[in-house]
Structures are given as structure tokens and as C-alpha cells.
Design an enzyme around this catalytic site. Structure first.
Site, short mmCIF file in Angstrom:
data_model
loop_
_atom_site.label_atom_id
_atom_site.label_comp_id
_atom_site.label_asym_id
_atom_site.label_seq_id
_atom_site.Cartn_x
_atom_site.Cartn_y
_atom_site.Cartn_z
CG ASP A 11 -2.13 1.28 1.56
OD1 ASP A 11 -1.18 1.85 0.03
OD2 ASP A 11 -1.93 1.22 2.18
CG ASP A 53 -3.29 -3.51 -0.19
OD1 ASP A 53 -1.83 -3.35 -0.02
OD2 ASP A 53 -4.31 -3.25 0.08
CE1 TYR A 228 -4.10 -0.95 11.13
CE2 TYR A 228 -4.46 1.25 11.92
CZ TYR A 228 -4.78 0.05 10.96
OH TYR A 228 -5.88 -0.57 10.00
CE LYS A 231 -5.93 -6.80 11.34
NZ LYS A 231 -5.22 -6.55 12.31
CE1 TYR A 347 2.23 -7.35 18.57
CE2 TYR A 347 0.18 -8.84 19.50
CZ TYR A 347 2.26 -7.71 19.05
OH TYR A 347 2.83 -8.90 19.73
C1 F6R Z 1 -7.67 -0.44 7.88
C2 F6R Z 1 -7.50 0.88 7.60
C3 F6R Z 1 -8.35 1.95 7.70
C4 F6R Z 1 -7.84 3.20 8.70
C5 F6R Z 1 -8.42 4.07 8.70
C6 F6R Z 1 -7.42 5.26 9.36
O1 F6R Z 1 -7.08 -1.15 7.21
O2 F6R Z 1 -6.57 1.02 6.42
O3 F6R Z 1 -9.83 2.08 8.40
O4 F6R Z 1 -7.27 2.37 9.36
O5 F6R Z 1 -9.40 4.79 7.22
O6 F6R Z 1 -6.72 5.67 8.60
P1 F6R Z 1 -5.76 7.26 9.67
O7 F6R Z 1 -5.05 6.88 10.18
O8 F6R Z 1 -4.60 7.03 7.89
O9 F6R Z 1 -6.16 7.93 8.88
MG MG Z 2 -3.96 2.05 3.23
MG MG Z 3 -4.75 -2.51 1.31
#
Ligand code: F6R
Ligand code: MG
Ligand code: MG
Length: 365
Positions: A11, A53, A228, A231, A347
Site C-alpha cells: 500500500d 494495495d 499498527y 493491515k 497491535y
Molecule cells: C484499515 C485501514 C483504514 C484506516 C482508517 C484510518 O486497514 O486502512 O480503516 O485504518 O481509515 O486511517 P488513517 O489512520 O490513515 O487516517
Molecule cells: Mg491504506
Molecule cells: Mg490495503
């Protein structure tokens, strides 16, 4: 012809949010791949996406864990990140956890599945790619494909499959691996792979011919980063037909959607929805998690295809059921079993809250 099929993904920026990959990033990746093909490093390539991704499918003769191939993937992600930064995409370069390439992209953020084999007279491969979930998501589908006669009738009635398959399982927390032979050891196998956040099916082999049948990416981003950072959004390569499950047997597990970890902020259980590539756009509560599958015939290493295997009305019901399951899980809001159990939250987003409140916890009389 002896070949290596490598699928390496990362990603490197989402459009919009974490919901999709931008066409300009994919175009840049395609340029990098085309150059490597022209220079003779790659026999062939296919660039695609699953949600946010970027997925690089490559055939070559350099073997697994090859430095030149891994450097090519890394440089492609770095180059794509430049485009992502220019467009101010969300989380540009998100999965590039190392500052510079050091020989192998494993442990540096990207996910990797590679297999080496001699191309058969007809070499059918199916590549699965998922978004908003983690590597353990392949455990049940791989079990069904290669060990469950209710899914794969070939295990019962095809003489070339009746011997069964062996499963290499990785304990990603303990950094150990073990191999189980099926059908003899299915009860032992299930003790472990039923705990899919820790034990992951890394590879499957034909028990008679010893041929590689399937391989998955098992990189755990949270372990690499120590926190974290999104994923793992895993990939998995499966060889099909002949002494391996038929295409329909390989796809069948996804006709009954299961709950996997991931979804919003990597902290929830949700259904894994099989979709066409164009529908791998997780939007509702940043999901639900998606899986795509691309089918190829290999010809002298050339990727003949892809066919978008889930772009089939026969998977409409699975998609419908996945949406119903999504509704049911969402009803729980911040409660388990929608929200992940505490151990997994370690995590994700929990540690800061626990730390802040640590000294307000007092003993119960
Ligand atoms: C799950 C994912 C999204 C982000 C969420 C917060 O794998 O990628 O659910 O965790 O949109 O994203 P940020 O912290 O980048 O604002
Ligand atoms: Mg992403
Ligand atoms: Mg992804």
C-alpha cells in the site's frame, strides 16, 4: 521450463482515503515493470490493485528471494510513492517501513508470495489478493481447497489427488514452522490454523509429487513496525487443475463468506467479500474486507490472462450474504466480537488508552 512466479504488493497511497489505488500510481508501476521486461529481468508481468494495495505479478527465472527482483519491486514502490506524494494521496509510502532497500523486501513492509516450479503442459494459476484483512484470512480457504472433500470432490474421486496434501504452517509470533500431512493429521492441523491471527498456512504441497501447490504472504506489518500501520492485506498463489484442485474447487471456499480480522482501523471482524477487481473499493466502514482472484494460464512464463474469476454472477449470493453479515457485525459497534479481542488490539489502537489509564486501575477488595 523452470520459472518463478512472484507476487509482491504494498500500500503506497490510497485514493480516496484507504479505498482505492490511483490510476497514475498504477501507470508508473506499469512503466517500471515494462522496463524490467524489456531489459530481460522479467519474462512477463501484470500490474493490478486490490483496494488501496498495488499488486505486482511477475514471472522470471531468478528464483525466490532474488535480490534483483526484490529490488525491482522496492524501486517500483518508491517510484509509485513519488506519484502518490505528488497527488497527495492518503498514506503515501505507507507500507515502505525501511528507509532503504537491503537485499529482500520481506521484513520491510511489502507482502510477498513466491513459488518456483517447472511449467506444466498447461499451467493454470489463480492469484488471490485481499484488502482490509490479514494473512490468516487464507487459512480456511486453503484448508477447504486442499483438505476438505465437501469442498474439493477431487480429493475423493481423482486418483492423482487421493494421497492428499501437506500444509506448512508458520507460527508468526513464535517464528517457528511445522508441516502437517492431510488427511491423516487434519485434527492436529486445525488446532493451529483455527487460530488464524497467529498460525498461518504458508505453503501447501502435493504429497506424492512434492510439487508446490499454494503459497501465501505471511508478513505481519504490526510485528515489523511494532505498532499498527495498516493491515497486512495478503496475497496467495494457487496452482490448479491436474493433480491440483480444479479452478471451481479453488474458488468454491469463497462462495460461503467467512469472518476475518481487519476492516476499519484493522481492529474489527468482518466478512471477506469476493469481488471483481473493479469492485475492490472498500468504502463502508472502510470495508468490508475484499478478496479478488485473477486466473492465468502460463505459456513459457508469459501470463496469458488475467481472467477476473469473481466477476461471475455465481458469486452474487456470496456478496449478498457478506453484506448481510456486515450489517450484523456492525450492530455490535465497539463491542466484541465485531471489535477484535484485547490481544489483537495490542497491535492496533489500544495501547495508548491502556497506558493513559494504567494508574487509575485499583485492586478490587
Ligand atoms: C484499515 C485501514 C483504514 C484506516 C482508517 C484510518 O486497514 O486502512 O480503516 O485504518 O481509515 O486511517 P488513517 O489512520 O490513515 O487516517
Ligand atoms: Mg491504506
Ligand atoms: Mg490495503
Amino acid at each position: 521450463m523452470h520459472l518463478t512466479l512472484s507476487v509482491i504488493k504494498a500500500d503506497i497511497g490510497g485514493y480516496v482515503g484507504h479505498s482505492e489505488s490511483h490510476p497514475e500510481v498504477m501507470a508508473r508501476a506499469t512503466e517500471c515493470m515494462a522496463k524490467a521486461k524489456q531489459e530481460g529481468l522479467l519474462i512477463d508481468y501484470h500490474v493490478t490493485k486490490c483496494g488501496d494495495d498495488l499488486e505486482l505479478v511477475m514471472t522470471h527465472q531468478q528464483g525466490e528471494n532474488n535480490e534483483r527482483i526484490h529490488r525491482l519491486a522496492w524501486d517500483t514502490f518508491v517510484s509509485g510513492t513519488e506519484v502518490a506524494k505528488k497527488l497527495k494521496l492518503h498514506g503515501a509510502g505507507q507500507d515502505l517501513l525501511a528507509s532503504a532497500f537491503s537485499g529482500n523486501v520481506k521484513g520491510m513492509g511489502p507482502g510477498v508470495a513466491e513459488m518456483e516450479f517447472t511449467e506444466r503442459v498447461a499451467e493454470t494459476v489463480i492469484i488471490f489478493m485481499a484488502d482490509k484483512t490479514s494473512s490468516g484470512a487464507w487459512n480456511m480457504p486453503l484448508y477447504k481447497m486442499f483438505a476438505d472433500p465437501f469442498n474439493t470432490i477431487g480429493l475423493v474421486i481423482a486418483a492423482n489427488m487421493h494421497c492428499g496434501f501437506s500444509f506448512e504452517v508458520h507460527d508468526v509470533k513464535g517464528s517457528k514452522k511445522i508441516t502437517f500431512c492431510t488427511p491423516d493429521e487434519i485434527y492436529d492441523l486445525l488446532v493451529f490454523i483455527g487460530a488464524a491471527s497467529r498460525y498461518m498456512v504458508k505453503a501447501v504441497y502435493h504429497r506424492d509429487s512434492k510439487e508446490i501447490a499454494a503459497v501465501s504472504s505471511t508478513q505481519k506489518l504490526a510485528f515489523i513496525a511494532g505498532r499498527y500501520v495498516g493491515k497486512d492485506d495478503p496475497v496467495c498463489i494457487v496452482r490448479s487443475q491436474g493433480e491440483f484442485p480444479a479452478v471451481g474447487e479453488v474458488l468454491e471456499p469463497f462462495a460461503s463468506p467467512i469472518l476475518v480480522e481487519g476492516w476499519m482501523r484493522g481492529s474489527h471482524m468482518g466478512p471477506l467479500m469476493p469481488v471483481a477487481v473493479c469492485d475492490s473499493t472498500p468504502s463502508r466502514f472502510d470495508g468490508p474486507p475484499r478478496v479478488i482472484s485473477l486466473g492465468f494460464q502460463l505459456s513459457g512464463g508469459k501470463l496469458v490472462g488475467p481472467r477476473d474469476m469473481f466477476d461471475d454472477k455465481a458469486f452474487n449470493l456470496a456478496r449478498h450474504q457478506a453484506n448481510e453479515m456486515a450489517d450484523m457485525m456492525r450492530r455490535h459497534g465497539p463491542f466484541e466480537p465485531h471489535r477484535l479481542p484485547l490481544e489483537e488490539m495490542e497491535y492496533t489502537t489500544m495501547p495508548q488508552v491502556m497506558e493513559k489509564l494504567a494508574d487509575r486501575f485499583v485492586d478490587i477488595d
